[in-house]
Design a protein around this motif. Structure first.
Motif, PDB file in Angstrom:
ATOM      1  N   ASP A  41     -34.399 -50.359 -30.460  1.00 42.74           N
ATOM      2  CA  ASP A  41     -34.835 -50.121 -29.081  1.00 42.74           C
ATOM      3  C   ASP A  41     -35.456 -48.737 -29.009  1.00 42.74           C
ATOM      4  N   GLN A  42     -36.755 -48.663 -29.287  1.00 43.01           N
ATOM      5  CA  GLN A  42     -37.428 -47.373 -29.326  1.00 43.01           C
ATOM      6  C   GLN A  42     -37.402 -46.668 -27.977  1.00 43.01           C
ATOM      7  N   ASP A  43     -37.487 -47.405 -26.902  1.00 44.70           N
ATOM      8  CA  ASP A  43     -37.523 -46.788 -25.578  1.00 44.70           C
ATOM      9  C   ASP A  43     -36.194 -46.152 -25.192  1.00 44.70           C
ATOM     10  N   ALA A  44     -35.112 -46.526 -25.865  1.00 48.11           N
ATOM     11  CA  ALA A  44     -33.793 -45.973 -25.547  1.00 48.11           C
ATOM     12  C   ALA A  44     -33.415 -44.805 -26.452  1.00 48.11           C
ATOM     13  N   LEU A  45     -34.295 -44.420 -27.371  1.00 50.80           N
ATOM     14  CA  LEU A  45     -33.952 -43.372 -28.326  1.00 50.80           C
ATOM     15  C   LEU A  45     -33.749 -42.026 -27.643  1.00 50.80           C
ATOM     16  N   GLU A  46     -32.640 -41.387 -27.956  1.00 58.02           N
ATOM     17  CA  GLU A  46     -32.421 -39.994 -27.587  1.00 58.02           C
ATOM     18  C   GLU A  46     -32.886 -39.074 -28.712  1.00 58.02           C
ATOM     19  N   TYR A  47     -32.720 -39.554 -29.938  1.00 51.16           N
ATOM     20  CA  TYR A  47     -33.019 -38.741 -31.115  1.00 51.16           C
ATOM     21  C   TYR A  47     -33.491 -39.649 -32.236  1.00 51.16           C
ATOM     22  N   ALA A  48     -34.465 -39.155 -32.993  1.00 51.29           N
ATOM     23  CA  ALA A  48     -34.900 -39.850 -34.200  1.00 51.29           C
ATOM     24  C   ALA A  48     -35.262 -38.816 -35.253  1.00 51.29           C
ATOM     25  N   GLY A  49     -34.766 -39.021 -36.448  1.00 52.15           N
ATOM     26  CA  GLY A  49     -35.180 -38.227 -37.594  1.00 52.15           C
ATOM     27  C   GLY A  49     -35.781 -39.167 -38.616  1.00 52.15           C
ATOM     28  N   LEU A  50     -36.947 -38.818 -39.148  1.00 56.69           N
ATOM     29  CA  LEU A  50     -37.624 -39.676 -40.114  1.00 56.69           C
ATOM     30  C   LEU A  50     -38.173 -38.824 -41.251  1.00 56.69           C
ATOM     31  N   THR A  51     -38.077 -39.332 -42.459  1.00 58.34           N
ATOM     32  CA  THR A  51     -38.664 -38.621 -43.586  1.00 58.34           C
ATOM     33  C   THR A  51     -39.151 -39.598 -44.648  1.00 58.34           C
ATOM     34  N   VAL A  52     -40.282 -39.278 -45.254  1.00 59.33           N
ATOM     35  CA  VAL A  52     -40.752 -40.016 -46.424  1.00 59.33           C
ATOM     36  C   VAL A  52     -40.579 -39.155 -47.674  1.00 59.33           C
ATOM     37  N   ASP A  53     -39.890 -38.040 -47.504  1.00 63.10           N
ATOM     38  CA  ASP A  53     -39.603 -37.126 -48.608  1.00 63.10           C
ATOM     39  C   ASP A  53     -38.137 -36.727 -48.535  1.00 63.10           C
ATOM     40  N   PRO A  54     -37.225 -37.683 -48.816  1.00 68.71           N
ATOM     41  CA  PRO A  54     -35.801 -37.419 -48.636  1.00 68.71           C
ATOM     42  C   PRO A  54     -35.290 -36.289 -49.528  1.00 68.71           C
ATOM     43  N   SER A  55     -34.335 -35.538 -48.985  1.00 70.60           N
ATOM     44  CA  SER A  55     -33.642 -34.514 -49.767  1.00 70.60           C
ATOM     45  C   SER A  55     -32.519 -35.204 -50.531  1.00 70.60           C
ATOM     46  N   CYS A  56     -32.725 -35.437 -51.807  1.00 68.77           N
ATOM     47  CA  CYS A  56     -31.738 -36.155 -52.608  1.00 68.77           C
ATOM     48  C   CYS A  56     -30.921 -35.186 -53.466  1.00 68.77           C
ATOM     49  N   VAL A  97     -30.800 -42.677 -32.825  1.00 73.47           N
ATOM     50  CA  VAL A  97     -29.636 -42.526 -31.955  1.00 73.47           C
ATOM     51  C   VAL A  97     -30.012 -42.890 -30.529  1.00 73.47           C
ATOM     52  N   THR A  98     -29.261 -43.817 -29.946  1.00 74.56           N
ATOM     53  CA  THR A  98     -29.364 -44.130 -28.524  1.00 74.56           C
ATOM     54  C   THR A  98     -28.022 -43.780 -27.881  1.00 74.56           C
ATOM     55  N   ALA A  99     -27.906 -44.012 -26.602  1.00 72.66           N
ATOM     56  CA  ALA A  99     -26.647 -43.727 -25.921  1.00 72.66           C
ATOM     57  C   ALA A  99     -25.498 -44.573 -26.463  1.00 72.66           C
ATOM     58  N   ASP A 100     -25.833 -45.747 -27.010  1.00 71.26           N
ATOM     59  CA  ASP A 100     -24.795 -46.691 -27.418  1.00 71.26           C
ATOM     60  C   ASP A 100     -24.685 -46.912 -28.918  1.00 71.26           C
ATOM     61  N   ASP A 101     -25.726 -46.592 -29.675  1.00 72.85           N
ATOM     62  CA  ASP A 101     -25.748 -46.932 -31.093  1.00 72.85           C
ATOM     63  C   ASP A 101     -26.310 -45.798 -31.937  1.00 72.85           C
ATOM     64  N   GLU A 156     -24.717 -48.629 -39.681  1.00 73.15           N
ATOM     65  CA  GLU A 156     -24.545 -48.613 -38.225  1.00 73.15           C
ATOM     66  C   GLU A 156     -23.187 -48.055 -37.835  1.00 73.15           C
ATOM     67  N   ALA A 157     -23.222 -47.130 -36.865  1.00 71.43           N
ATOM     68  CA  ALA A 157     -22.008 -46.497 -36.372  1.00 71.43           C
ATOM     69  C   ALA A 157     -22.018 -46.540 -34.845  1.00 71.43           C
ATOM     70  N   GLY A 158     -20.876 -46.243 -34.252  1.00 74.75           N
ATOM     71  CA  GLY A 158     -20.773 -46.226 -32.801  1.00 74.75           C
ATOM     72  C   GLY A 158     -21.068 -44.848 -32.232  1.00 74.75           C
ATOM     73  N   PRO A 159     -21.156 -44.749 -30.908  1.00 72.01           N
ATOM     74  CA  PRO A 159     -21.514 -43.486 -30.268  1.00 72.01           C
ATOM     75  C   PRO A 159     -20.521 -42.360 -30.520  1.00 72.01           C
TER      76      PRO A 159
END
Length: 327
Positions: free
Chosen positions: A206-221, A250-254, A303-306
């Motif tokens: 649910d993109q419209d419900a996002l509070e936070y998003a982190g994205l990377t195509v260069d992960p720190s491994c 991250v959304t309010a619920d998920d 997947e984790a809870g709030p």
């Protein structure tokens, strides 16, 4: 040396102060606010952090702290009380890193007086240049006081060089504001044009419900360099490198971590290894959250809870927990 995710996290995982209603032209054509943000960030970005401060306000309320994430201006709210804008004027923030560079875009509330902002920046000591409709303001570190403020009210760290884009309701800042303005005006390609994060963004339920998003195509491994290759090999045994990128939504619920692979076989093998890692070894790094792991085509979803919002956000920055991967 810290990886790009870790560096970016220092800019974004701060206390949030909530505030305004949300508007934006991108909503009219069906795109989400995250997708809209990618239209303003340079095409060579490899890591993106997105904070929807207005969406966050729906949950925490105006003026209440949010300990997991916030905009770069959140930490400066008190000292910017006399400035012409502050965190409460921000609807969303997007930050991209690329090499040693950084680009930051703030979508501002539609009632912000950009003319007043420009006047106040000059009064604070910023030098004005550029065009009348997209003015650029710069200050020198020497202009900042001992607390890091220019004119006693603008933090130099995120605002040393910035530009106002009133017709788009944007304020932009970063290591090369001129180049960033070229992206904003469609004179240079954006991350949306490049399609770099399209597959990762599509994993958000649910993109419209996002509070936070982190994205990377260069992960720190490899634990972001905190462990030796030998230790990493033992700690991350069985895990695969997410060769198509990683994300946290991250959304309010998920709360959902995403590990994206080039094929389904790698994803299936990684999901099995990740479940074992979280059950038997992840607590070594301090990770403690209830996470359900499953493979979904080429993606591994954690997947984790709030209640585990903060723990998952910290794991994203440290490249551990469901974001761990071998060197």
């Amino acid at each position: 040396m810290m990886g790009p995710m870790l560096n970016l996290g220092r800019l974004a995982l701060v206390a949030a102060v909530a505030g305004t209603s949300l508007s934006g032209c991108a909503l009219l054509d069906g795109s989400s606010r995250l997708e809209e943000a990618l239209e303003y960030l340079p095409a060579d970005g490899t890591t993106v952090t997105f904070v929807d401060r207005a969406e966050l306000a729906e949950r925490v309320g105006d003026g209440d702290p949010e300990s997991a994430y916030g905009t770069e201006l959140s930490r400066w709210t008190a000292v910017m009380a006399d400035a012409a804008f502050d965190d409460t004027d921000v609807e969303w923030e997007a930050v991209a890193t690329f090499g040693d560079g950084l680009a930051r875009v703030w979508r501002m509330s539609d009632d912000l007086d950009f003319e007043a902002v420009g006047t106040d920046l000059e009064d604070a000591g910023f030098e004005r240049s550029g065009s009348a409709d997209r003015p650029v303001f710069t200050a020198d570190l020497a202009d900042a006081d001992e607390t890091g403020l220019v004119g006693g009210r603008y933090p130099a760290a995120p605002l040393l060089s910035l530009a106002l884009v009133p017709d788009e309701e944007l304020i932009v800042s970063g290591s090369d504001v001129s180049a960033l303005l070229d992206v904003v005006t469609d004179d240079s390609d954006s991350l949306a044009d490049a399609g770099t994060f399209t597959e990762l963004v599509d994993e958000a339920d649910d993109q419209d419900a996002l509070e936070y998003a982190g994205l990377t195509v260069d992960p720190s491994c490899g634990g972001s360099g905190r462990t030796s290759p030998e230790q990493a090999a033992q700690q991350y045994e069985g895990l695969r490198q997410p060769d198509a990128g990683m994300a946290l939504f991250v959304t309010a619920d998920d709360v959902t971590g995403v590990r994206l692979f080039g094929d389904e076989e790698d994803a299936a093998a990684d999901a099995e290894a990740m479940a074992t890692y979280l059950d038997e070894r992840a607590d070594v790094t301090g990770f403690d959250a209830s996470v359900e792991v499953e493979a979904d085509d080429r993606a591994v979803l954690a997947e984790a809870g709030p209640d585990d919002r903060r723990t998952m956000a910290q794991a994203w920055l440290r490249a551990d927990g469901p974001f761990a991967c071998p060197v």
